[in-house]
Write a protein that holds these residues in place. Structure first.
Motif, PDB file in Angstrom:
ATOM      1  N   PRO A  35       0.697  -1.247  -0.139  1.00  0.00           N
ATOM      2  CA  PRO A  35       0.097   0.001   0.160  1.00  0.00           C
ATOM      3  C   PRO A  35       0.723   1.198   0.077  1.00  0.00           C
ATOM      4  CG  PRO A  35      -1.180  -1.563   1.495  1.00  0.00           C
ATOM      5  CD  PRO A  35       0.423  -2.079   1.096  1.00  0.00           C
ATOM      6  N   ILE A  36       0.325   2.363  -0.749  1.00  0.00           N
ATOM      7  CA  ILE A  36       0.821   3.581  -0.705  1.00  0.00           C
ATOM      8  C   ILE A  36      -0.210   4.702  -0.454  1.00  0.00           C
ATOM      9  CG2 ILE A  36       2.192   5.354  -2.355  1.00  0.00           C
ATOM     10  CD1 ILE A  36       3.278   2.893  -3.758  1.00  0.00           C
ATOM     11  N   VAL A  37       0.056   5.238   0.424  1.00  0.00           N
ATOM     12  CA  VAL A  37      -0.687   6.494   0.708  1.00  0.00           C
ATOM     13  C   VAL A  37      -0.134   8.036   0.277  1.00  0.00           C
ATOM     14  CG1 VAL A  37      -2.051   7.569   2.531  1.00  0.00           C
ATOM     15  CG2 VAL A  37      -1.793   5.299   2.673  1.00  0.00           C
ATOM     16  N   ILE A  38      -0.745   8.684  -0.242  1.00  0.00           N
ATOM     17  CA  ILE A  38      -0.178  10.022  -0.667  1.00  0.00           C
ATOM     18  C   ILE A  38      -0.798  11.105   0.043  1.00  0.00           C
ATOM     19  CG2 ILE A  38       0.051  11.791  -2.740  1.00  0.00           C
ATOM     20  CD1 ILE A  38       1.547   9.056  -3.061  1.00  0.00           C
ATOM     21  N   TYR A  39      -0.105  11.856   0.929  1.00  0.00           N
ATOM     22  CA  TYR A  39      -0.647  13.002   1.619  1.00  0.00           C
ATOM     23  C   TYR A  39      -0.098  14.217   0.645  1.00  0.00           C
ATOM     24  CZ  TYR A  39      -1.740  16.111   5.484  1.00  0.00           C
ATOM     25  OH  TYR A  39      -2.267  17.002   6.336  1.00  0.00           O
ATOM     26  N   ALA A  40      -1.260  14.713   0.130  1.00  0.00           N
ATOM     27  CA  ALA A  40      -1.313  15.890  -0.879  1.00  0.00           C
ATOM     28  C   ALA A  40      -1.988  17.036  -0.395  1.00  0.00           C
ATOM     29  CB  ALA A  40      -2.028  15.622  -2.107  1.00  0.00           C
ATOM     30  N   ASN A  41      -1.730  17.592   0.939  1.00  0.00           N
ATOM     31  CA  ASN A  41      -2.414  18.550   1.283  1.00  0.00           C
ATOM     32  C   ASN A  41      -1.914  20.044   0.761  1.00  0.00           C
ATOM     33  OD1 ASN A  41       0.474  18.371   2.680  1.00  0.00           O
ATOM     34  ND2 ASN A  41      -0.025  19.675   4.009  1.00  0.00           N
ATOM     35  N   THR A  47      -2.913  13.263  -8.233  1.00  0.00           N
ATOM     36  CA  THR A  47      -3.967  13.191  -7.308  1.00  0.00           C
ATOM     37  C   THR A  47      -5.067  12.323  -8.369  1.00  0.00           C
ATOM     38  OG1 THR A  47      -4.838  15.481  -8.267  1.00  0.00           O
ATOM     39  CG2 THR A  47      -3.511  15.175  -5.983  1.00  0.00           C
ATOM     40  N   ALA A  48      -5.068  12.588  -9.689  1.00  0.00           N
ATOM     41  CA  ALA A  48      -6.024  11.873 -10.362  1.00  0.00           C
ATOM     42  C   ALA A  48      -5.620  10.623 -10.686  1.00  0.00           C
ATOM     43  CB  ALA A  48      -6.058  12.584 -11.849  1.00  0.00           C
ATOM     44  N   THR A  49      -4.383  10.274 -10.817  1.00  0.00           N
ATOM     45  CA  THR A  49      -3.939   8.924 -11.054  1.00  0.00           C
ATOM     46  C   THR A  49      -3.109   8.144 -10.131  1.00  0.00           C
ATOM     47  OG1 THR A  49      -2.363   9.440 -12.399  1.00  0.00           O
ATOM     48  CG2 THR A  49      -4.427   8.983 -13.560  1.00  0.00           C
ATOM     49  N   PRO A  50      -3.512   8.128  -8.513  1.00  0.00           N
ATOM     50  CA  PRO A  50      -2.511   8.121  -7.672  1.00  0.00           C
ATOM     51  C   PRO A  50      -2.344   6.498  -7.600  1.00  0.00           C
ATOM     52  CG  PRO A  50      -4.838   8.262  -6.782  1.00  0.00           C
ATOM     53  CD  PRO A  50      -4.785   8.533  -8.114  1.00  0.00           C
ATOM     54  N   PRO A  51      -1.200   6.244  -6.755  1.00  0.00           N
ATOM     55  CA  PRO A  51      -0.853   4.649  -6.711  1.00  0.00           C
ATOM     56  C   PRO A  51      -1.448   4.005  -5.430  1.00  0.00           C
ATOM     57  CG  PRO A  51       0.850   5.980  -5.607  1.00  0.00           C
ATOM     58  CD  PRO A  51      -0.223   7.058  -6.328  1.00  0.00           C
ATOM     59  N   LYS A  72      -6.496  -1.627  -7.301  1.00  0.00           N
ATOM     60  CA  LYS A  72      -6.595  -1.211  -8.378  1.00  0.00           C
ATOM     61  C   LYS A  72      -5.747  -0.167  -8.770  1.00  0.00           C
ATOM     62  CE  LYS A  72     -10.195  -0.553 -11.886  1.00  0.00           C
ATOM     63  NZ  LYS A  72     -11.598  -0.289 -12.166  1.00  0.00           N
ATOM     64  N   ASN A  73      -5.747   1.069  -8.079  1.00  0.00           N
ATOM     65  CA  ASN A  73      -5.062   2.117  -8.341  1.00  0.00           C
ATOM     66  C   ASN A  73      -3.555   1.753  -8.532  1.00  0.00           C
ATOM     67  OD1 ASN A  73      -7.116   3.984  -8.375  1.00  0.00           O
ATOM     68  ND2 ASN A  73      -6.839   4.750  -6.394  1.00  0.00           N
TER      69      ASN A  73
END
Length: 725
Positions: A637-643, A659-663, A689-690
């Motif tokens: 799992p990968i979590v993107i923190y895009a604040n 942000t439109a095609t995140p992992p 799936k992402n």
């Protein structure tokens, strides 16, 4: 739009044309059997925008014939022949459509600007022809012959399609394929119109431009101009008024070709001149007077007419001497200031002396991150060199402070030492993930591989010129001078290939082989994971989150983008954060300084291997760091923190919308960040799936053999095939 070997530019080109407010626009892209990723990019655009039509040709037919294919497919009232490495200015397509609706011309001519690799953009030097004298909305060429002096390319004109088809004009093969169309349409048009606006940006590429390639193909120009005069003959007496200006334009263009020095081989100049003389005497109008608006031009005309090549060379020599004299009269001597320390001068002289000695054919120099130590792609290639090329003596370059981090028994030289300059001068091979310093002089016979150190989500190289915050006063000329030393450039995925070609337009061989440093991730075992977690002090049942944020160009010092202590409290027991700050920042034991939960926040910023940290972790938490592209190989799992995504995007520039095609999961607030882990959303089917889509796009060549491919290509001289997509 003919498309061939422009994968670094085609996205910008299409984005500039596809105005969302013009539903009746039709974009016909002809994939001229491009050997790179252009075809896939075109299909991607066509899938999401029904206005894009793609035709894939089974063989390469060349620019002119590809345009004809597109013309046959076109259904619109007007056609605009667009080169796929250029782009339209903002609002240009709508402005052209509006002008066409207002005037309904046979041909609309609009202005352009040249965009240079160093960031300069210059409008055409003859833009005054659009305004002087003031032009009526619609006119004929007889009423304004100066239009013949404008740029005679296909891309600065919108042409009424039925008008063009009725004339029976087709683009020819070879070089200068458009002049035999663009001149005749102006002569035949009953309605011409001008748009005094820069609508088209003509990119001046450092490499890859066909007509800047020296070769015999430039002789094609003679046949192209023959076709123009043949068309004029078919017009009868109506064309006679255009012959003097058309003739002068022809000779002007042929002079450009022979005098540029980068088009016709010196050995072929006399033959080219002879063909010029034939053209001159075949088409010179009765009563023609050579133009004298520029010094020496009339003399050149006389030499061409007389077929006097030696006389022509004498005129050119006199012209060059006159230019040199005028430059010298304007020159200002600048006294260089500064004192050079004796020690530095001694090092430079020693380096110069060593460069006069023979190259050591078996010596290879490795460096990473400005000599910070043993790491990244160079380290992976180093290991494979020892295995596959034992005759090579691999030596690392390190800073003085990095000596203690080097593995035991590894040969290295300290930057700035005599050994360093000797190795720099005499090594055969150079491998680095950043550029070597400016004072490194690449000798003939030395071979340089640039591996880079991440997939470029952010803009890199010349692309940074539009983002001054991220560029931070970068000297782009020096950057390109350094990059010109590369023989090989490693690409980890198709996006990287596009970005590298665009950002570093130099003469290297692109190695689309995957990232050598990711071989370890692909081949890692459960035993590796257990061992590394124990070494880091991660409890066996803990959920280890690797937090690896990127550098912010708009920040002066490292500052976590969220309250780490508060987040760890909310995550609760059973979660451990491995904090990996960006290497730009010098950080002491931040976990202790900040009073974070003991044993649950482990500062691994100084750990020598980020690959070890990835293998040891259960999930990745990052923002815009390239570590996400590597981590995807682990299928975790990968979590993107895009604040601050919008701020980062505007200040640094990005190559796609993460942000439109995140992992995986994207969080914009601390609450969303906590929820991604507590609710197990990061492990959900949607997140998986992402990740699968992301991995397919950005990890297609990472199969555990990238380092071997690099070694076989550079050190063993073998041709290596790209891994299949």
């Amino acid at each position: 739009m003919p498309v061939h070997k422009v994968q670094g530019y085609i996205r910008q080109c299409l984005d500039s044309i596809l105005d969302p407010d013009l539903p009746n626009l039709e974009v016909i892209a002809v994939d001229d059997h491009s050997p790179d990723g252009c075809g896939e990019i075109l299909d991607e655009f066509a899938e999401r925008d029904s206005r894009v039509k793609v035709r894939h040709l089974a063989e390469n037919v060349g620019l002119g014939h590809a345009r004809n294919v597109g013309l046959d497919m076109a259904t619109g009232d007007y056609v605009w022949f667009f080169d796929s490495d250029d782009y339209a200015t903002e609002g240009a397509v709508r402005a052209i459509c509006d002008r066409l609706a207002e005037t309904r011309p046979d041909v609309l001519v609009f202005d352009y600007a040249r965009s240079y690799w160093n960031g300069k953009v210059k409008r055409s030097i003859i833009n005054d022809l659009f305004r002087e004298p003031p032009a009526p909305d619609v006119f004929t060429l007889a009423e304004r012959q100066s239009v013949l002096e404008m740029m005679m390319t296909a891309w600065n004109k919108a042409i009424r399609r039925e008008f063009l088809l009725d004339l029976g004009l087709r683009f020819s093969g070879g070089y200068y394929e458009d002049v035999n169309v663009t001149y005749p349409i102006l002569m035949a048009a009953e309605r011409l119109s001008l748009l005094d606006r820069v609508c088209y940006i003509y990119r001046q590429r450092r490499r890859g431009a066909i007509t800047k390639t020296t070769g015999a193909k430039h002789f094609d120009a003679f046949a192209q101009y023959d076709r123009i005069f043949e068309f004029m003959d078919g017009m009868g007496p109506a064309a006679d008024q255009f012959r003097p200006l058309m003739f002068n334009r022809t000779i002007w263009h042929l002079l450009v070709i022979i005098e540029r020095g980068d088009r016709v081989h010196a050995s072929e100049n006399a033959r080219f001149f002879g063909e010029m003389s034939k053209t001159y005497n075949r088409y010179e109008p009765a009563g023609h007077v050579p133009p004298d608006d520029k010094p020496f031009l009339a003399d050149k005309h006389r030499m061409i007419k007389a077929n006097d090549y030696r006389g022509f060379e004498r005129v050119r020599a006199a012209e060059a001497k006159d230019k040199a004299r005028r430059r010298a009269s304007k020159a200002v001597r600048i006294r260089r200031r500064g004192v050079r320390l004796g020690k530095e001068l001694a090092k430079e002289r020693y380096y110069q002396m060593q460069r006069r000695l023979a190259i050591d054919e078996n010596l290879a120099l490795f460096g990473a991150y400005w000599y910070r130590g043993y790491a990244c792609n160079p380290a992976a290639i180093y290991e494979k060199v020892r295995e596959l090329a034992p005759h090579i003596n691999p030596v690392w370059i390190v800073k003085p402070g990095a000596r203690k981090t080097m593995p035991e028994g590894m040969d290295y030289v300290v930057a700035g030492s005599a050994d360093y300059y000797r190795a720099l001068a005499r090594a055969k091979y150079f491998v680095n993930n950043v550029n070597f310093p400016d004072n490194y002089v690449k000798r003939p016979g030395q071979v340089h591989m640039m591996t880079q150190h991440g997939t470029p989500l952010k803009k890199m190289g010349l692309d940074q010129m539009e983002y001054p915050v991220g560029a931070n006063d970068m000297d782009f000329k020096a950057l390109i001078t350094r990059s010109d030393r590369w023989d090989y450039l490693v690409s980890s995925n198709p996006l990287s290939t596009e970005a590298w070609e665009r950002g570093f337009p130099c003469d290297y061989e692109m190695l689309e082989i995957g990232y050598p440093r990711n071989d370890r991730l692909v081949t890692a075992t459960d035993e590796d994971r257990v061992r590394l977690r124990a070494e880091l002090g991660v409890p066996g049942n803990a959920n280890a989150i690797l937090y690896a944020p990127t550098h912010r160009d708009y920040q002066r010092r490292y500052s976590p983008m969220f309250d780490i202590g508060r987040i760890m409290d909310r995550l609760g027991e059973g979660h451990v954060l491995l904090l990996r700050a960006h290497y730009y920042y010098k950080i002491r034991n931040m976990a202790a300084d900040m009073g974070w939960p003991e044993g649950r926040v482990i500062d691994v910023s100084k750990h020598p291997s980020v690959e070890d940290l990835m293998i040891a972790s259960d999930a990745l938490l990052t923002d815009y760091s390239s570590v996400m592209f590597d981590y995807a190989n682990l299928d975790r799992p990968i979590v993107i923190y895009a604040n601050d995504w919008e701020t980062y995007r505007l200040t640094r520039g990005v190559n796609f919308d993460l942000t439109a095609t995140p992992p995986g999961v994207v969080a914009e607030t601390e609450a969303e960040l906590v929820d991604a882990f507590v609710s197990r959303a990061a492990w959900s089917d949607a997140a998986a799936k992402n990740l699968a889509n992301f991995r397919a796009r950005f990890c297609p060549w990472d199969d555990g053999q990238a380092a071997e491919r690099a070694v076989r290509r550079m050190f063993l001289g073998e041709k290596v095939a790209n891994p299949p997509l």
